[in-house]
Motif scaffolding. Structure first.
Motif: not given
Length: 256
Positions: A77-106
């Motif tokens: 649901l939430t994940y990251s992908v590194a590709y060449r010189n970019a990091l893509f971070i997808g955050l699910d904001d429906n597990v804790a509704v209207h919020r993201v997992n800040q600890v993991w993101l940090d």
């Protein structure tokens, strides 16, 4: 893909939800055949389907598997992908509704060594007349926004509002060059909503509209090159319109 990929709801069965996801995946076959990596997130429509998490996880497995590097309870649901010189971070904001997992993101941001950081989720951080947005939890939203700024991110991508809206989020320090942007790209094909501006709570920030289109289309993001010194980024809104002479739909780039 920033969520609301299919038109499911609280009355949608798991079987119907899986059929909808299958139709979506089949429609994306030309993109995948061209070598484009498809990274979807859940929106509120996916999250409200019956047994949404289990159905989503089962569908995005095997050859369709999403990265499984997310936090507990948010794998695929939430994940990251590194590709060449970019990091893509997808955050699910429906597990804790209207919020993201800040600890993991940090932790993801702290470990990153790539110059480009592209973070995407479903809900806007700053309201675009859609009433539900990350700012409903103001302290958490502001901590999220500061974490992106501190990590060198320059733009946050989201959906939910059925428009294209690009805004510079003024942080009040008098230096527009270091402000982050919010790019709402909620224009996959559903009914377009008329928007009246930024009606939610933005404190201590001020959204400054750059471009607004009430139409279908997609956003093209181009990086100047694959190296660590290639820092140029261009965003182009490609608006869908009907070409009567060609009897087909075309995507026209906005001039700005």
């Amino acid at each position: 893909l920033t969520g609301d990929l299919v038109n499911s709801s609280s009355g949608t069965s798991s079987a119907s939800f899986l059929r909808m996801l299958t139709n979506l995946w089949n429609a994306l076959a030309p993109a995948r055949a061209a070598g484009i990596i498809v990274l979807p997130l859940r929106g509120n429509h996916e999250a409200t389907a019956t047994d949404s998490v289990a159905a989503w996880s089962n569908f995005f497995s095997g050859t369709r598997a999403l990265p499984a590097n997310g936090p507990a309870r948010e794998v695929k649901l939430t994940y990251s992908v590194a590709y060449r010189n970019a990091l893509f971070i997808g955050l699910d904001d429906n597990v804790a509704v209207h919020r993201v997992n800040q600890v993991w993101l940090d932790q993801q941001l702290a470990d990153n060594m790539r110059p480009h950081v592209f973070v995407f989720s479903h809900e806007p951080a700053f309201d675009v007349s859609c009433s539900t947005y990350l700012g409903l939890f103001l302290t958490e939203r502001n901590a999220f926004w500061r974490s992106l700024a501190n990590a060198g991110a320059r733009v946050y991508f989201c959906g939910h509002a059925h428009v294209f809206d690009l805004a510079r989020i003024d942080d009040g320090d008098g230096k527009p060059a270091n402000d982050l942007y919010q790019a709402v790209v909620g224009t996959g094909g559903d009914t377009i909503f008329a928007q009246n501006g930024y009606s939610g709570v933005s404190t201590p920030y001020t959204p400054v509209r750059v471009c607004h289109r009430e139409a279908n289309g997609y956003l093209l993001v181009e990086i100047s090159g694959p190296g660590l010194d290639d820092l140029g980024v261009t965003l182009t809104w490609k608006q869908r319109s009907y070409d009567a002479r060609a009897a087909s739909y075309v995507y026209v780039a906005t001039p700005n």
